[in-house]
Design a protein around this motif. Structure first.
Motif: not given
Length: 272
Positions: A91-92, A96-97, A100-101
């Motif tokens: 999750t870290r 990561r953002l 995911s995108a």
């Protein structure tokens, strides 16, 4: 008042299902029509299926479609599962953002934009369009669907099972194949079925990324529909519907049996 709403809901449900499935039923029925006119019923016959299997262009297109769907669905399942594991377990981490995108972008991206961007990419790098460009494009847009399905299963996964396995000396790789994968296998199989189905009936992205000798069955059907619908096209569509239906039934039965077996194993473990 409740009766009125109940009747309204039932009527709405019936009309909705009729709107969705009645055209498919009519297509299947008229694939067995004796007449060459697709709107005039002249008796039951299977001659259009015989004619279809003697049509070499349809056979070649079907073979290309199956190869593309099998390869792209298998690779997309592996990559989508790994992507789902990375998003749900880590999750870290930096980026990561963005990661995911990039995985979920094809879910909301119009197929025309995806197909055009893949075409421009292959032209820019000098990659001749053909079977492999189509496979790469199908992997790109179907991988995200697998990731969504698998991640939804990993959210409710009990990680204490993995911790117990590693406490007993299992390596992370062994834990994944012996503990994690059997639990999430129904989701992985469902993701593969979804990716296979999406690849099987894709038209837009295939049209942008195909090349000489790489014509899929949807592309062949579309090219002939522009000249007029024939009973052979109805027969080809009926076979596709049958394949997808059988695949969904098999997957549902397999998942149901696995769930029943898991419930029995849990009851046996609880008794012991």
């Amino acid at each position: 008042m409740n009766t009125t709403w109940s009747r309204f809901n039932i009527a709405s449900l019936v009309l909705g299902f009729a709107f969705l499935y009645l055209p498919i039923v009519l297509l299947v029925i008229y694939s067995f029509n004796e007449s060459r006119l697709v709107t005039v019923w002249a008796g039951f016959s299977t001659k259009w299926y015989v004619s279809l299997f003697h049509n070499q262009s349809f056979i070649d297109a079907a073979w290309v479609t199956i190869r593309v769907a099998l390869v792209s669905a298998s690779v997309a399942t592996v990559l989508g599962t790994l992507g789902a594991l990375a998003i749900s377990r880590y999750t870290r981490f930096r980026g990561r953002l963005l990661f995911s995108a990039m995985i979920y972008a094809p879910l909301v991206m119009p197929e025309v934009i995806t197909g055009l961007s893949m075409l421009l990419l292959f032209v820019a790098i000098g990659f001749d369009r053909g079977l492999w460009t189509m496979i790469l494009a199908h992997i790109t847009f179907s991988m995200c669907f697998v990731a969504v399905v698998v991640q939804s299963r990993l959210v409710s996964f009990d990680r204490s099972l993995e911790e117990a396995a590693m406490d007993l000396g299992a390596t992370p790789v062994t834990t994944f194949f012996r503990v994690t994968l059997p639990v999430i296998l129904p989701a992985v199989v469902s993701g593969w079925m979804l990716a296979f189905t999406l690849s099987l009936d894709d038209l837009v992205i295939s049209s942008f990324t195909s090349g000489p000798g790489a014509t899929t069955l949807p592309m062949r059907i579309y090219s002939q529909v522009r000249l007029g619908v024939t009973p052979e096209i109805n027969a080809a569509c009926t076979i596709l519907i049958a394949i997808v239906t059988i695949g969904v039934i098999i997957a549902s039965i397999a998942n149901k049996r696995r769930e029943v077996q898991r419930a029995r194993d849990e009851q046996t473990a609880a008794r012991n």
